[in-house]
Motif scaffolding. Structure first.
Motif, short mmCIF file in Angstrom:
data_model
loop_
_atom_site.label_atom_id
_atom_site.label_comp_id
_atom_site.label_asym_id
_atom_site.label_seq_id
_atom_site.Cartn_x
_atom_site.Cartn_y
_atom_site.Cartn_z
N MET A 1 0.85 -1.20 0.00
CA MET A 1 0.00 0.00 0.00
C MET A 1 0.89 1.25 0.00
SD MET A 1 -2.09 0.97 3.41
CE MET A 1 -2.14 -0.80 3.68
N PRO A 2 0.60 2.23 -0.85
CA PRO A 2 1.46 3.42 -0.91
C PRO A 2 1.35 4.22 0.38
CG PRO A 2 -0.55 3.74 -2.21
CD PRO A 2 -0.58 2.33 -1.72
N GLU A 3 2.40 4.99 0.64
CA GLU A 3 2.37 5.88 1.82
C GLU A 3 1.22 6.87 1.66
OE1 GLU A 3 5.07 9.25 4.05
OE2 GLU A 3 5.82 8.31 2.22
N GLU A 8 -2.11 11.18 -2.39
CA GLU A 8 -2.87 9.93 -2.30
C GLU A 8 -4.27 10.20 -1.72
OE1 GLU A 8 -2.01 7.29 -3.66
OE2 GLU A 8 -3.38 5.82 -2.81
N LEU A 9 -4.33 11.04 -0.68
CA LEU A 9 -5.63 11.36 -0.08
C LEU A 9 -6.53 12.07 -1.09
CD1 LEU A 9 -7.41 11.49 2.50
CD2 LEU A 9 -6.43 13.74 2.94
N THR A 10 -5.93 12.95 -1.87
CA THR A 10 -6.70 13.67 -2.88
C THR A 10 -7.27 12.70 -3.91
OG1 THR A 10 -5.22 15.54 -2.59
CG2 THR A 10 -6.62 15.59 -4.54
N ARG A 11 -6.44 11.73 -4.28
CA ARG A 11 -6.89 10.73 -5.25
C ARG A 11 -8.09 9.94 -4.68
NH1 ARG A 11 -6.69 5.62 -6.12
NH2 ARG A 11 -5.46 5.17 -4.26
N LEU A 74 -5.66 14.26 6.87
CA LEU A 74 -4.39 13.57 6.61
C LEU A 74 -3.58 13.43 7.90
CD1 LEU A 74 -2.48 12.43 4.40
CD2 LEU A 74 -1.44 14.71 4.29
N GLU A 75 -3.56 14.50 8.67
CA GLU A 75 -2.80 14.51 9.92
C GLU A 75 -3.34 13.44 10.88
OE1 GLU A 75 -2.85 18.40 11.80
OE2 GLU A 75 -2.44 17.44 13.74
N LEU A 76 -4.66 13.39 11.06
CA LEU A 76 -5.28 12.40 11.94
C LEU A 76 -4.95 10.99 11.49
CD1 LEU A 76 -8.95 13.61 12.66
CD2 LEU A 76 -7.12 13.25 14.31
N ALA A 77 -5.05 10.76 10.19
CA ALA A 77 -4.83 9.42 9.65
C ALA A 77 -3.37 9.01 9.82
CB ALA A 77 -5.25 9.38 8.18
N GLN A 80 -2.35 7.98 13.32
CA GLN A 80 -2.74 6.60 13.65
C GLN A 80 -1.82 5.58 13.01
OE1 GLN A 80 -6.49 4.90 13.25
NE2 GLN A 80 -7.59 6.45 14.47
N ILE A 81 -1.49 5.85 11.75
CA ILE A 81 -0.62 4.90 11.03
C ILE A 81 0.74 4.83 11.71
CG2 ILE A 81 0.55 4.45 8.83
CD1 ILE A 81 -1.91 5.87 7.47
N ALA A 82 1.25 5.99 12.13
CA ALA A 82 2.57 6.06 12.79
C ALA A 82 2.53 5.36 14.14
CB ALA A 82 2.98 7.52 12.97
N ALA A 83 1.45 5.55 14.90
CA ALA A 83 1.33 4.95 16.24
C ALA A 83 1.32 3.43 16.16
CB ALA A 83 0.05 5.46 16.91
N ARG A 84 0.83 2.92 15.04
CA ARG A 84 0.72 1.47 14.88
C ARG A 84 2.06 0.81 14.55
NH1 ARG A 84 -3.70 1.57 11.37
NH2 ARG A 84 -2.14 1.28 9.77
N SER A 85 2.92 1.57 13.87
CA SER A 85 4.14 0.93 13.36
C SER A 85 5.31 1.03 14.33
CB SER A 85 4.52 1.53 12.01
OG SER A 85 4.62 2.93 12.14
#
Lengths: 85, 407
Positions: A1-3, A8-11, A74-77, A80-85
């Motif tokens: 999955m791309p970063e 990406e969010l805009t897409r 984007l910031e919220l998402a 979360q992604i950072a907290a998981r990894s």
């Protein structure tokens, strides 16, 4: 999955809810209110459900409704992604 | 009582994607019926439909609306746009709550719903679009038209299968008499997707013919069902005094009268019983303050199902006697458009009144047993002042409307 980037969010946003309205520059886009971009709450909800599906990001309905701008979403998402990894 | 006038027309039909395109095709008897292309119809008993082909949503609508709308909703928005333009209606100039929207629908956004059910079943709940919450629903066209044009007056949706389109126009007329200045009304309908198709074929009333020229032949000895289609019309209706006060660019005609009735319980009367339909026609004439001699032509419901054709012929015979009024069946060129049929027939009737000509029915050779003078072959030129439009819905709905010329 791309970063998950603003590009990406805009897409994802365009895929879920169609083209926004009348914003020329990406910088402006990110900080413009969803409502001013022509995206209603359902459009944001649909985008959030795609973020959950593709990135495992879980936002509450309240967070989604209050999120305001693409940059803030984007910031919220990403947090979360950072907290998981 | 003030007259209710039609000031704007918007048409989307299998044989034309605007009012004039449709009207030209209809006078030339160009049919829009063919083998279904939107899905593979091989496994179904019926394979023909009146499809609107070559429609590119992005060419007509903002990108934001495309992911959240069913095909039939997109078409209804295009028809509404044309009607508003035709009426020269500047909704910003009208009172904030002065304009409403009343449409009819028989299925809602079935194709959209079909795709989301498919997503749910194949992939899982997280793949179902949030827009499914409204995109499938009967009221969706009213809502989307209201949002697009900022129309915030009293609005609604009517569901009465093919009769519902006329009932919507009648409801719009009631709202105008109450307090609204204008109403966008009518119906664009159609559910040409597998999910919609099994619902339609289950009635047993669809033609199983494979040749478009042999499929939908109402009032013909060989009638054996009808062909469904998609499309319809959206009209702008206004109180006449208010329309004139704002200098509306044109008045297409008047809505003079309407009535709706319901058939007796099945089994209590013969299948071709005409009592309730007769009553609807009589009441519509009474509502219009008209006598049978005031009516110059009929746009028939024309089910193409023998017992229903007999009932309609009997009702018209009971009201109009031996007059043999000219009967127009332009829907032989489009198929039956569910709720869209009545408003499209009203739009067609208004164009017929304007031009003094009735369009011909295609494919059918009317049987003398029905005693109807169905217009076939070529357009019939005649002076028209008032026209009756009949629509019936599955399960016993009858609706009749009288429309008159603008002068």
């Amino acid at each position: 999955m791309p970063e998950l980037t603003m590009g990406e969010l805009t897409r994802i946003l365009r895929e879920c809810a169609g083209e926004g309205e009348g914003v020329a520059h990406d910088g402006e886009f990110a900080d413009t209110l969803f409502t001013d971009l022509g995206y209603d709450s359902l459009a944001v909800l649909e985008t959030a459900s795609r973020l959950k599906r593709d990135y495992g990001v879980e936002l509450t309905d309240d967070e989604v409704v209050d999120v305001g701008t693409p940059a803030r979403l984007l910031e919220l998402a990403r947090r979360q992604i950072a907290a998981r990894s | 009582m003030n007259a209710v006038v039609v000031t704007g027309l918007g048409v989307v039909a299998p044989n034309g994607l605007s009012t004039e395109e449709y009207w030209n095709a209809t006078l030339a008897a160009r049919s829009g019926i063919g083998r279904i292309t939107r899905f593979e119809p091989e496994r179904y008993p019926a394979t023909l439909a009146g499809e609107i082909r070559g429609f590119e949503p992005a060419a007509h609508l903002p990108g934001r609306l495309v992911p959240q709308t069913d095909h039939s909703t997109r078409l209804s928005l295009v028809a509404a746009d044309e009607a508003v333009r035709d009426a020269g209606l500047d909704t910003g100039q009208l009172p904030e709550y002065g304009v409403g929207v009343v449409t009819a629908n028989s299925a809602g956004g079935f194709e959209f719903g079909h795709q989301e059910l498919d997503n749910l079943w194949r992939k899982g709940p997280e793949y179902v679009s949030a827009y499914q919450s409204f995109a499938w629903f009967y009221a969706v066209n009213t809502g989307q038209i209201s949002i697009r044009h900022g129309l915030r007056g009293s609005s609604g949706v009517l569901v009465a299968d093919e009769a519902g389109g006329l009932d919507a126009l009648a409801q719009a007329r009631r709202l105008l008499r109450r307090d609204l200045d204008a109403v966008l009304t009518g119906a664009v309908d159609g559910s040409l997707c597998p999910w919609g198709w099994i619902a339609q074929t289950s009635t047993g009333q669809l033609s199983t013919a494979e040749d478009p020229a042999l499929a939908y032949r109402p009032f013909d000895e060989r009638a054996a069902g009808f062909v469904p289609g998609e499309g319809g019309a959206i009209l702008v209706v206004e109180d006449e005094a208010k329309a004139r006060a704002r200098h509306a660019p044109r008045i297409h005609g008047r809505i003079l009268g309407h009535a709706a009735t319901f058939d007796p319980r099945p089994g209590t009367v013969p299948a071709d019983d005409a009592s309730a339909l007769t009553r609807a026609v009589e009441l519509a004439l009474a509502d219009a303050g008209a006598v049978p001699d005031d009516i110059d032509a009929v746009f028939a419901d024309a089910a193409g199902v023998p017992h229903l054709d007999r009932a309609e012929a009997a009702a018209l015979g009971a009201v109009f006697g031996a007059r043999e009024l000219p009967v127009a069946v332009p829907k032989t060129l489009t198929g039956r458009l569910c709720a869209g049929a009545g408003p499209l027939d009203v739009a067609t009737a208004l164009l017929a009144l304007r031009d003094g000509v009735l369009p011909p029915a295609a494919h059918t050779q009317p049987s003398p047993r029905y005693g109807l003078r169905v217009v076939v072959g070529r357009p019939l030129e005649l002076r028209l002042r008032a026209v009756l439009v009949v629509a019936r819905g599955l399960g016993g709905f009858n609706s009749a409307m009288v429309v008159g010329a603008s002068h």
